[in-house]
Enzyme design. Structure first.
Site, mmCIF file in Angstrom:
data_model
loop_
_atom_site.group_PDB
_atom_site.id
_atom_site.type_symbol
_atom_site.label_atom_id
_atom_site.label_comp_id
_atom_site.label_asym_id
_atom_site.label_seq_id
_atom_site.Cartn_x
_atom_site.Cartn_y
_atom_site.Cartn_z
ATOM 1 C CB SER A 1 -0.947 -0.041 1.202
ATOM 2 O OG SER A 1 -1.913 0.965 1.136
ATOM 3 C CG ASP B 1 -6.065 0.718 -1.103
ATOM 4 O OD1 ASP B 1 -5.223 1.641 -0.998
ATOM 5 O OD2 ASP B 1 -6.165 -0.209 -0.270
ATOM 6 C CG ASP C 1 -2.827 -0.624 -2.577
ATOM 7 O OD1 ASP C 1 -2.828 0.555 -2.156
ATOM 8 O OD2 ASP C 1 -3.456 -1.543 -2.017
ATOM 9 C CG ASP D 1 -2.628 4.001 -1.573
ATOM 10 O OD1 ASP D 1 -3.310 3.899 -2.601
ATOM 11 O OD2 ASP D 1 -2.756 3.235 -0.594
#
Length: 430
Positions: free
Chosen positions: A77, A221, A219, A217
């Site tokens: 992340s 999400d 990833d 960010d």
């Protein structure tokens, strides 16, 4: 071992060999971990559908679309490149249940020799999966119906997964989009960029005269934004704007939405003034989702920009959140600062205190001495602020947060509480 374990658990549940999707972010270690996971899955008879570099929510969406039994995301992340992790979604696009996670962990951590498949029983890598990125982008496009003509947008892809999708997504709209940090090299993910480092984006938005800056960010999400003046628009503000719009459209079910205990006091005030029900879950997207489902709500998220639009996606999606906000901005005729400015942002200060073991975290947070100091500091706030102390779920930290009418008061309270935590830690370690 993780690949073998999840395949074993799914095989037991299904009664036959499972199919598992895999997506990853741009970290230098993601290819290595992907190969190891695929080897583990195939060694137990499972089939693998690799999507390549793709956002976390895309894996959740495509796992459901392709009727796979689970989806794996290789990502850490918003963390630095040297970190990495493995997230697993079930066949319905939600994170695995606690029960299934424990079954997987038990196998991974046991010393038992795993009996692998041989001959024609081993699994296969399914090819031709990379084009499914287009299916995910098409789905995001279907969630908005608005002419965004004339908007100038600057996107920060954090040198992460959004680098693989953002250009294709936003090029489908009649707006002008430019990108920062969209050239990943394996080690520059989240490095001074993305939703955890907004400074460069804020300056570029102001210097370039953009209407909005969007920061994802690693990833993708999460999404935070920057208005035309370079001021941050956090997840609380994005949710408030979206909740007000959905209410006007008659689409905000249960007359409210879910935030977390970290959400700013200003969000609570906004909801009170606009007759919106605001429920607060513990920190973490799983907790937000569970409360949303329990209360039949379609909107929920975190101040950090992890926002769930349950009508469109089973998990938080930064690009989906960006589209929803852009759509509202385009229809409103207002500037981003006007939309977000409806939500007063109370001074909120967060400081991390490094601690040792989980036992030490628990002992500090449960100490009577700390409780007494917290009570005393809450009296200083006189109902015009709040205090929150919690243990980090992923790092050896205790997070100390205070909100107040003024920055000075918030700083004073946090300083006192941090000192208290450190003093108790010294006593425990004597």
């Amino acid at each position: 071992r993780v690949g073998q374990a999840i395949t074993m658990v799914l095989t037991r549940k299904k009664g036959s060999a499972p199919t598992i999707t895999i997506g990853k972010d741009t970290r230098i270690s993601s290819d290595m971990l992907e190969s190891a996971l695929m080897a583990g899955i195939c060694s137990m008879g499972g089939s693998v559908m690799p999507f390549g570099t793709i956002p976390t929510p895309a894996v959740a969406f495509l796992t459901v679309q392709e009727e796979a039994d689970a989806g794996i995301v290789i990502s850490a992340s918003h963390n630095p490149y040297e970190h990495n992790g493995i997230k697993i979604f079930g066949g319905l696009g939600y994170k695995l249940s606690d029960e299934m996670e424990e079954m997987v962990e038990d196998i991974v951590l046991s010393d038992t020799l795993i009996q692998v498949m041989t001959h024609d029983k081993i699994g296969m890598r399914l090819h031709g999966m990379r084009q499914m990125k287009a299916d995910y982008i098409d789905h995001l496009l279907s969630t908005v119906d608005c002419d965004m003509r004339g908007l100038r947008v600057l996107g920060d892809c954090a040198n992460g997964a959004a680098s693989a999708t953002a250009r294709k997504l936003f090029s489908r709209f009649p707006l002008e989009a430019t990108y920062l940090s969209a050239d990943p090299d394996g080690v520059n993910i989240n490095d001074g960029c993305g939703s955890t480092h907004l400074g460069k984006l804020a300056k570029a938005v102001v210097d370039g005269g953009y209407d909005l800056g969007l920061a994802f960010d690693g990833d993708a999400d999460r999404c935070l934004a920057v208005d035309e003046k370079g001021k941050e628009i956090d997840g609380d503000q994005i949710m408030a704007v979206c909740a007000e719009y959905l209410t006007a459209q008659g689409k905000l079910r249960s007359e409210g939405f879910v935030a977390t205990v970290m959400s700013n006091l200003g969000l609570h005030k906004f909801c009170e003034e606009n007759h919106l029900k605001l429920l607060c879950a513990a920190v973490g997207d799983r907790n937000v989702l569970e409360l949303m489902q329990k209360e039949s709500m379609v909107l929920g998220g975190e101040q950090s920009g992890h926002i769930i639009f349950l009508e469109h996606m089973t998990t938080g999606d930064g690009q989906l959140a960006a589209l929803q906000f852009l759509s509202i901005l385009g229809q409103s005729g207002k500037k981003a600062s006007e939309l977000a400015g409806q939500i007063t942002h109370y001074p909120q200060l967060l400081q991390n205190v490094k601690v040792g073991s989980n036992e030490e975290k628990t002992a500090i947070l449960n100490s009577a001495e700390l409780a007494a100091i917290v009570a005393r500091e809450e009296e200083k706030l006189a109902g015009h602020g709040r205090i929150l102390l919690r243990a980090s779920g992923t790092e050896p930290l205790i997070r100390v947060m205070a909100e107040a009418d003024t920055q000075d008061l918030a700083e004073l309270v946090v300083k006192t509480l941090v000192q208290a935590v450190e003093n108790i830690q010294k006593i425990l370690n004597k």
